[in-house]
Structure formats: structure tokens, C-alpha cells
Design a protein around this motif. Structure first.
Motif, mmCIF file in Angstrom:
data_model
loop_
_atom_site.group_PDB
_atom_site.id
_atom_site.type_symbol
_atom_site.label_atom_id
_atom_site.label_comp_id
_atom_site.label_asym_id
_atom_site.label_seq_id
_atom_site.Cartn_x
_atom_site.Cartn_y
_atom_site.Cartn_z
ATOM 1 N N GLU A 1 0.849 -1.183 0.000
ATOM 2 C CA GLU A 1 0.000 0.000 0.000
ATOM 3 C C GLU A 1 0.885 1.233 0.000
ATOM 4 O O GLU A 1 1.891 1.297 0.689
ATOM 5 C CB GLU A 1 -0.903 0.020 1.235
ATOM 6 C CG GLU A 1 -1.903 -1.128 1.272
ATOM 7 C CD GLU A 1 -2.768 -1.078 2.514
ATOM 8 O OE1 GLU A 1 -2.653 -0.065 3.247
ATOM 9 O OE2 GLU A 1 -3.526 -2.011 2.749
ATOM 10 N N GLY B 1 -8.028 7.539 -1.499
ATOM 11 C CA GLY B 1 -8.179 6.331 -0.679
ATOM 12 C C GLY B 1 -7.466 6.459 0.648
ATOM 13 O O GLY B 1 -7.962 5.995 1.689
ATOM 14 N N ILE C 1 -9.782 4.221 2.678
ATOM 15 C CA ILE C 1 -10.151 3.096 1.811
ATOM 16 C C ILE C 1 -8.852 2.521 1.244
ATOM 17 O O ILE C 1 -8.370 2.951 0.188
ATOM 18 C CB ILE C 1 -11.082 3.537 0.670
ATOM 19 C CG1 ILE C 1 -12.277 4.345 1.216
ATOM 20 C CG2 ILE C 1 -11.569 2.333 -0.134
ATOM 21 C CD1 ILE C 1 -13.174 4.910 0.151
ATOM 22 N N LEU D 1 -8.009 1.627 -2.606
ATOM 23 C CA LEU D 1 -7.772 2.673 -3.603
ATOM 24 C C LEU D 1 -6.294 3.040 -3.719
ATOM 25 O O LEU D 1 -5.856 3.568 -4.744
ATOM 26 C CB LEU D 1 -8.590 3.924 -3.264
ATOM 27 C CG LEU D 1 -10.110 3.800 -3.350
ATOM 28 C CD1 LEU D 1 -10.769 5.147 -3.068
ATOM 29 C CD2 LEU D 1 -10.535 3.296 -4.735
ATOM 30 N N GLN D 2 -5.525 2.731 -2.678
ATOM 31 C CA GLN D 2 -4.107 3.070 -2.702
ATOM 32 C C GLN D 2 -3.325 2.207 -3.697
ATOM 33 O O GLN D 2 -2.199 2.541 -4.067
ATOM 34 C CB GLN D 2 -3.521 2.931 -1.299
ATOM 35 C CG GLN D 2 -4.137 3.922 -0.306
ATOM 36 C CD GLN D 2 -3.514 3.822 1.073
ATOM 37 O OE1 GLN D 2 -2.308 3.701 1.209
ATOM 38 N NE2 GLN D 2 -4.345 3.880 2.109
#
Length: 296
Positions: free
Chosen positions: A109, A173, A178, A181-182
Motif C-alpha cells: 500500500e 483512498g 479506503i 484505492l491506494q
């Protein structure tokens, strides 16, 4: 012709300096901004530096006059430079794709920072300006290498736009909590790689076509035929083939003349054909004329 080469060289030097600065800015911002997409875009800009150098070398080589070993001139040096640009695009694109896939596989991430967003917007503006400048100049002076380099800038601008979308979604994100979304940052990197490889393939295909001396189609040679048929003494145009040789055109033409004239008169008609084609069509570098006797 000399002025054409000077303009092309100046445009290439501008591209080299600009791309070098952009590559450094993107690389630094990508590391500190923790953006895979921006780092990938930095490598793309770095490849632009190498391609612009290749184009500059090709343009300078194309300036050399014809010699015994290269009677048609050195114009294809520009196409060789174009092919180098294409290969670089494919190689860099593939490396970016592998890096992006690795990031997605390892489920990394990204916590992308705002600096990445600002840098990518700045890059898009600069690259689009470079594209417009080089494309228009390349069309004006008929330089395939410069046009290829212009499209390299456009591919960089488009890849930066994809990076912008990926970075933007990743930041949304991150702030909205969220995590999924990353992953759009490395996804954007993968999309950039596909775009880069497609550009490389397209440019390379065109360069290979010219290098293999594919003759121009009838639509592009019609103007040469009309010019030849209007010349006094030409009874019939038997054959006309034209092929690109870098930024210029070489023409092979067969004409029929009155069989009762002297060899000297036939030679004079052939000389007029060559002179008129080169005068009326700036892109024509040389003409080879074969004279046949005319028979009904």
C-alpha cells in the motif's frame, strides 16, 4: 537544408535539457512522495533523454554529403535513430510493467504525498508544450526522427496523465480510509508501461518500413508523375518509383522519348526531368532517369 538541420538540432538539445531536469524532479519527488507511478514516469523521462541524444546523433549524421560508400546520402541515419527511440520505449515500458506487477503482488500500500501530485501536473504541461513544438517543427522540416521524438514527448504526457489519475485516487483512498484505492498508484504504473510499449511498437514499425525502402504509394507519387509528364520531350512516362531516404525522397523514373533524336538530345530531356522534379518538390533529393525509345 543546413537551416533545417540547425532547427532540428536545437529542438533536440531543448528536449535533452528539459527531460533531464524533469527526470531528476520526478525521481526525487517520487521517492519522497512515495509514488510508484511517479518513479515509473521518471524513468520514462530518463529514456527521453537517451532518445533525444540518439535523435541528435542521427540528425548530425544525416547532414553528411553523399560519398562513394553512401551514394544516396546519409538520410537513413535519422531512421536508425528513430528505431533506437522505439526500442528504448519498449524496453523501458517492459521494466515499468514488471515493477508495477511486483508492487501489486506484494500488496504494497502506498501513502502518496501531495508533492507527487504537484510535480506530475507540472510535468504534463511541460511535456505537452514540447510535443506541440517538436511535432510542428518536424512536420515543417520533414524530419522523421524529430517527429518520433515529439511522439515520445506525447507518450510521456499521456503517461503522466495516467500517473496523475493513479496518484489522485491513491491519495483519496488514503484520506478516506479506503486502503484498496491506494493500489491505484502501481496500477497506473502498469498502464503507463503498456502505453509506452505501444508507442515504441508503432514508431518502430514506421522506421523499419522506411529502412526497408518501401516505395511510396500512388497517392503520394502522383504529383511527381504530373510534373514529369508535363516536361517537353517526354512522350510517355513508363515507370516512376519514389522511396523515402530519411527526411528526403529518391526517385527512379523511366521515360520514353522520340527514337529519332540524338543521344545528346535524349540526355538533355532526362536532365530537364531531374532538374524540374528537384526544383518543384523540395523533398526530392535526387532523381535517376532511364530513357527508352518511344513506340506506339
Amino acid at each position: 537544408m543546413e537551416n533545417r538541420h540547425q532547427k532540428a538540432q536545437f529542438a533536440s538539445i531543448i528536449g535533452i535539457v528539459t527531460n533531464l531536469i524533469l527526470a531528476i524532479i520526478k525521481g526525487v519527488a517520487g521517492v519522497f512522495g512515495n509514488s510508484k507511478a511517479l518513479i515509473a514516469d521518471a524513468f520514462h523521462s530518463a529514456s527521453d533523454v537517451v532518445s533525444s541524444v540518439a535523435v541528435l546523433v542521427g540528425i548530425r549524421a544525416a547532414r553528411k554529403p553523399p560519398d562513394p560508400e553512401h551514394p544516396y546520402g546519409h538520410g537513413k541515419a535519422e531512421n536508425i535513430a528513430t528505431l533506437i527511440v522505439a526500442i528504448l520505449l519498449v524496453v523501458v515500458g517492459f521494466e515499468i510493467l514488471l515493477d508495477s506487477i511486483t508492487s501489486l503482488r506484494e500488496q504494497q500500500e502506498s501513502a502518496t504525498k501531495t508533492i507527487a501530485l504537484y510535480v506530475i501536473i507540472f510535468s504534463i504541461i511541460v511535456k505537452e508544450v514540447l510535443f506541440q513544438y517538436k511535432k510542428r517543427l518536424g512536420d515543417k522540416i520533414n524530419s522523421p526522427a524529430l517527429i518520433a521524438d515529439a511522439w515520445h514527448h506525447r507518450s510521456d504526457a499521456l503517461s503522466s496523465f495516467i500517473a496523475l489519475a493513479g496518484i489522485g485516487i491513491a491519495m483519496i483512498g488514503q484520506r478516506a480510509g479506503i486502503p484498496v484505492l491506494q493500489y491505484f498508484d502501481p496500477i497506473a504504473g502498469a498502464l503507463i508501461s503498456i502505453l509506452v510499449m505501444w508507442m515504441g511498437f508503432k514508431i518502430g514499425r514506421d522506421a523499419v518500413s522506411v529502412t526497408l525502402e518501401t516505395v511510396l504509394d500512388h497517392g503520394r507519387t502522383k504529383k511527381f508523375e504530373i510534373t514529369t509528364e508535363k516536361i517537353d520531350g517526354v512522350k510517355r512516362l513508363d515507370l516512376l518509383n519514389a522511396r523515402t531516404h530519411g527526411s528526403y525522397v529518391i526517385i527512379d523514373v523511366k521515360i520514353s522519348v522520340d527514337p529519332n533524336i540524338t543521344v545528346d538530345e535524349g540526355h538533355s530531356i532526362a536532365a530537364r526531368v531531374k532538374e524540374r522534379l528537384m526544383e518543384d518538390h523540395q523533398e526530392v533529393q535526387d532523381v535517376y532517369v532511364h530513357v527508352n525509345p518511344y513506340h506506339e
